[in-house]
Design a protein around this motif. Sequence first.
Motif, PDB file in Angstrom:
ATOM      1  N   ALA A 129      -3.252  16.598  -9.476  1.00 64.54           N
ATOM      2  CA  ALA A 129      -4.266  16.228  -8.563  1.00 64.54           C
ATOM      3  C   ALA A 129      -3.978  15.446  -7.500  1.00 64.54           C
ATOM      4  CB  ALA A 129      -5.451  15.771  -9.327  1.00 64.54           C
ATOM      5  N   PRO A 130      -4.545  15.481  -6.473  1.00 66.19           N
ATOM      6  CA  PRO A 130      -4.292  14.558  -5.015  1.00 66.19           C
ATOM      7  C   PRO A 130      -4.702  13.062  -5.524  1.00 66.19           C
ATOM      8  CG  PRO A 130      -6.169  16.001  -4.450  1.00 66.19           C
ATOM      9  CD  PRO A 130      -5.541  16.361  -5.821  1.00 66.19           C
ATOM     10  N   VAL A 131      -3.971  12.138  -5.254  1.00 61.55           N
ATOM     11  CA  VAL A 131      -4.195  10.783  -5.241  1.00 61.55           C
ATOM     12  C   VAL A 131      -4.568  10.052  -3.715  1.00 61.55           C
ATOM     13  CG1 VAL A 131      -2.748  10.299  -7.262  1.00 61.55           C
ATOM     14  CG2 VAL A 131      -2.032   9.878  -4.972  1.00 61.55           C
ATOM     15  N   PRO A 132      -5.288   9.033  -3.698  1.00 64.81           N
ATOM     16  CA  PRO A 132      -5.413   8.321  -2.371  1.00 64.81           C
ATOM     17  C   PRO A 132      -4.071   8.148  -1.633  1.00 64.81           C
ATOM     18  CG  PRO A 132      -6.781   7.178  -4.249  1.00 64.81           C
ATOM     19  CD  PRO A 132      -5.681   8.244  -4.540  1.00 64.81           C
ATOM     20  N   ASP A 133      -4.107   8.180  -0.335  1.00 65.00           N
ATOM     21  CA  ASP A 133      -2.808   8.147   0.450  1.00 65.00           C
ATOM     22  C   ASP A 133      -2.548   6.571   0.681  1.00 65.00           C
ATOM     23  OD1 ASP A 133      -4.453   7.502   2.558  1.00 65.00           O
ATOM     24  OD2 ASP A 133      -4.210   9.613   3.280  1.00 65.00           O
ATOM     25  N   ALA A 134      -1.657   6.077   1.296  1.00 66.36           N
ATOM     26  CA  ALA A 134      -1.192   4.791   1.624  1.00 66.36           C
ATOM     27  C   ALA A 134      -2.166   4.316   2.458  1.00 66.36           C
ATOM     28  CB  ALA A 134       0.341   4.718   2.411  1.00 66.36           C
ATOM     29  N   GLU A 135      -2.835   5.060   3.319  1.00 68.08           N
ATOM     30  CA  GLU A 135      -3.858   4.351   4.194  1.00 68.08           C
ATOM     31  C   GLU A 135      -5.260   4.136   3.574  1.00 68.08           C
ATOM     32  OE1 GLU A 135      -5.816   2.642   7.176  1.00 68.08           O
ATOM     33  OE2 GLU A 135      -3.834   3.273   7.255  1.00 68.08           O
ATOM     34  N   GLN A 136      -5.529   4.704   2.575  1.00 66.32           N
ATOM     35  CA  GLN A 136      -6.551   4.598   1.624  1.00 66.32           C
ATOM     36  C   GLN A 136      -6.392   3.418   0.844  1.00 66.32           C
ATOM     37  OE1 GLN A 136      -6.461   8.694   0.361  1.00 66.32           O
ATOM     38  NE2 GLN A 136      -8.745   8.600   0.581  1.00 66.32           N
ATOM     39  N   HIS A 137      -5.088   3.303   0.070  1.00 62.26           N
ATOM     40  CA  HIS A 137      -4.671   2.163  -0.617  1.00 62.26           C
ATOM     41  C   HIS A 137      -4.690   1.089   0.045  1.00 62.26           C
ATOM     42  CE1 HIS A 137      -3.951   3.649  -4.446  1.00 62.26           C
ATOM     43  NE2 HIS A 137      -3.351   4.365  -4.057  1.00 62.26           N
ATOM     44  N   LEU A 138      -4.470   0.786   1.379  1.00 62.23           N
ATOM     45  CA  LEU A 138      -4.359  -0.162   2.558  1.00 62.23           C
ATOM     46  C   LEU A 138      -5.819  -0.735   2.552  1.00 62.23           C
ATOM     47  CD1 LEU A 138      -2.931  -2.188   4.314  1.00 62.23           C
ATOM     48  CD2 LEU A 138      -3.116  -0.362   6.043  1.00 62.23           C
TER      49      LEU A 138
ATOM     50  N   ALA B  20      -8.106  -0.179   0.567  1.00 59.45           N
ATOM     51  CA  ALA B  20      -8.535  -1.104  -0.759  1.00 59.45           C
ATOM     52  C   ALA B  20      -8.192  -2.457  -0.812  1.00 59.45           C
ATOM     53  CB  ALA B  20      -8.073  -0.235  -2.098  1.00 59.45           C
ATOM     54  N   VAL B  21      -6.725  -2.595  -0.445  1.00 61.33           N
ATOM     55  CA  VAL B  21      -6.142  -3.779  -0.511  1.00 61.33           C
ATOM     56  C   VAL B  21      -7.122  -4.793   0.621  1.00 61.33           C
ATOM     57  CG1 VAL B  21      -4.181  -5.294   0.355  1.00 61.33           C
ATOM     58  CG2 VAL B  21      -3.843  -3.069  -1.059  1.00 61.33           C
ATOM     59  N   ARG B  22      -7.540  -4.483   1.774  1.00 59.33           N
ATOM     60  CA  ARG B  22      -8.173  -5.118   2.712  1.00 59.33           C
ATOM     61  C   ARG B  22      -9.730  -5.448   2.153  1.00 59.33           C
ATOM     62  NH1 ARG B  22      -6.457  -1.432   7.730  1.00 59.33           N
ATOM     63  NH2 ARG B  22      -4.530  -2.393   8.345  1.00 59.33           N
ATOM     64  N   SER B  23     -10.308  -4.455   1.429  1.00 60.94           N
ATOM     65  CA  SER B  23     -11.726  -4.733   1.073  1.00 60.94           C
ATOM     66  C   SER B  23     -11.991  -4.572  -0.298  1.00 60.94           C
ATOM     67  CB  SER B  23     -12.473  -3.336   1.423  1.00 60.94           C
ATOM     68  OG  SER B  23     -12.042  -2.046   0.754  1.00 60.94           O
ATOM     69  N   ALA B  24     -11.281  -4.368  -1.094  1.00 57.69           N
ATOM     70  CA  ALA B  24     -11.443  -4.481  -2.666  1.00 57.69           C
ATOM     71  C   ALA B  24     -10.456  -5.516  -3.340  1.00 57.69           C
ATOM     72  CB  ALA B  24     -11.121  -3.262  -3.561  1.00 57.69           C
TER      73      ALA B  24
ATOM     74  N   ALA C  92       0.885  -1.320  -0.053  1.00 55.06           N
ATOM     75  CA  ALA C  92       0.070   0.003   0.104  1.00 55.06           C
ATOM     76  C   ALA C  92       0.809   1.362   0.020  1.00 55.06           C
ATOM     77  CB  ALA C  92      -0.958   0.004   1.278  1.00 55.06           C
ATOM     78  N   ALA C  93       1.945   1.312   0.628  1.00 52.44           N
ATOM     79  CA  ALA C  93       2.757   2.564   0.732  1.00 52.44           C
ATOM     80  C   ALA C  93       3.328   2.815  -0.593  1.00 52.44           C
ATOM     81  CB  ALA C  93       3.898   2.318   1.801  1.00 52.44           C
ATOM     82  N   ALA C  94       3.654   1.867  -1.454  1.00 55.06           N
ATOM     83  CA  ALA C  94       4.062   2.157  -2.787  1.00 55.06           C
ATOM     84  C   ALA C  94       3.165   2.649  -3.848  1.00 55.06           C
ATOM     85  CB  ALA C  94       4.895   1.058  -3.502  1.00 55.06           C
ATOM     86  N   LEU C  95       1.891   2.538  -3.493  1.00 61.57           N
ATOM     87  CA  LEU C  95       0.628   2.740  -4.441  1.00 61.57           C
ATOM     88  C   LEU C  95       0.412   4.133  -4.951  1.00 61.57           C
ATOM     89  CD1 LEU C  95      -1.686  -0.178  -4.021  1.00 61.57           C
ATOM     90  CD2 LEU C  95       0.399  -0.118  -5.439  1.00 61.57           C
ATOM     91  N   PRO C  96       0.620   5.238  -3.917  1.00 62.43           N
ATOM     92  CA  PRO C  96       0.465   6.471  -4.378  1.00 62.43           C
ATOM     93  C   PRO C  96       1.480   7.010  -5.229  1.00 62.43           C
ATOM     94  CG  PRO C  96       0.006   6.172  -1.954  1.00 62.43           C
ATOM     95  CD  PRO C  96       0.692   4.876  -2.295  1.00 62.43           C
ATOM     96  N   ALA C  97       2.584   6.542  -5.041  1.00 63.27           N
ATOM     97  CA  ALA C  97       3.745   7.061  -5.923  1.00 63.27           C
ATOM     98  C   ALA C  97       3.528   6.582  -7.336  1.00 63.27           C
ATOM     99  CB  ALA C  97       5.130   6.941  -5.565  1.00 63.27           C
ATOM    100  N   ILE C  98       3.101   5.431  -7.653  1.00 65.99           N
ATOM    101  CA  ILE C  98       2.572   4.654  -8.655  1.00 65.99           C
ATOM    102  C   ILE C  98       1.889   5.610  -9.470  1.00 65.99           C
ATOM    103  CG2 ILE C  98       1.710   2.913  -9.997  1.00 65.99           C
ATOM    104  CD1 ILE C  98       3.403   1.007  -8.076  1.00 65.99           C
ATOM    105  N   GLU C  99       0.526   6.067  -8.911  1.00 72.22           N
ATOM    106  CA  GLU C  99      -0.572   6.826  -9.111  1.00 72.22           C
ATOM    107  C   GLU C  99      -0.110   7.778  -9.674  1.00 72.22           C
ATOM    108  OE1 GLU C  99      -5.165   7.070  -8.419  1.00 72.22           O
ATOM    109  OE2 GLU C  99      -4.112   6.101  -6.880  1.00 72.22           O
ATOM    110  N   ARG C 100       0.726   8.392  -8.757  1.00 70.42           N
ATOM    111  CA  ARG C 100       1.328  10.097  -8.879  1.00 70.42           C
ATOM    112  C   ARG C 100       2.193   9.941 -10.520  1.00 70.42           C
ATOM    113  NH1 ARG C 100       1.348  10.098  -4.379  1.00 70.42           N
ATOM    114  NH2 ARG C 100       2.658  10.994  -3.028  1.00 70.42           N
ATOM    115  N   SER C 101       2.965   8.929 -10.492  1.00 66.46           N
ATOM    116  CA  SER C 101       3.791   9.008 -11.900  1.00 66.46           C
ATOM    117  C   SER C 101       2.870   8.677 -12.998  1.00 66.46           C
ATOM    118  CB  SER C 101       4.819   7.660 -11.374  1.00 66.46           C
ATOM    119  OG  SER C 101       5.615   7.703 -12.499  1.00 66.46           O
ATOM    120  N   ALA C 102       2.018   7.641 -12.759  1.00 68.57           N
ATOM    121  CA  ALA C 102       1.141   7.441 -14.213  1.00 68.57           C
ATOM    122  C   ALA C 102       0.387   8.707 -14.295  1.00 68.57           C
ATOM    123  CB  ALA C 102       0.211   6.408 -13.625  1.00 68.57           C
ATOM    124  N   ALA C 103       0.002   9.470 -13.704  1.00 68.24           N
ATOM    125  CA  ALA C 103      -0.651  10.814 -13.976  1.00 68.24           C
ATOM    126  C   ALA C 103       0.293  11.944 -14.635  1.00 68.24           C
ATOM    127  CB  ALA C 103      -1.257  11.246 -12.534  1.00 68.24           C
TER     128      ALA C 103
END
Length: 175
Positions: free
Chosen positions: A39-48, A50-54, A13-24
Amino acid sequence: MSFVVRRARHSDAAALPAIERSAAELFRVDPALAWLADAPVPDAEQHLQAVRSALVWVTEHTDQQLGGFLRAVQVDNQLHVEELSVSQHFQGQGMGRKLLLMAIEYAAERQLRAVTLTTFSDLPWNAPFYQRIGFSLLTPQETPAHLLDALNSEAAHGLPIERRCAMHLELKPQP
């Protein structure tokens, strides 16, 4: 370049915001959409969460560096892709395609009816990319409620609705 696609772990989860920012960053090529790169992207906690619930898959390079991710949720017997992001450094190497194919395989194994998403209709790495994989554009009359809701939410967040579209890939029932 060698990589694997796997389900995301909590530690990813900690790595996913940087990937999303880079892709953008790719949106900078279109002046009307360049603001999306900042634009803001979901932070590491939001990604965590998602990993738990999606359903979240990541691509992992042989050096254990993450290059991309796909986040999806099941809605009405369909798998809806909420986000597909590949870091700029890894774009053009098939990671996005492999992530999408993994989601399609997951949906087919569970005998879901379709895979759905919303995207830009006119950017080559958006709707045309999905069409090459087999996705079809949906007319407004064909668009299910969850996709209409997604498009309306995107418009409320400033995305130009006239450039957005809903797409789906019908899945054949497994015998």
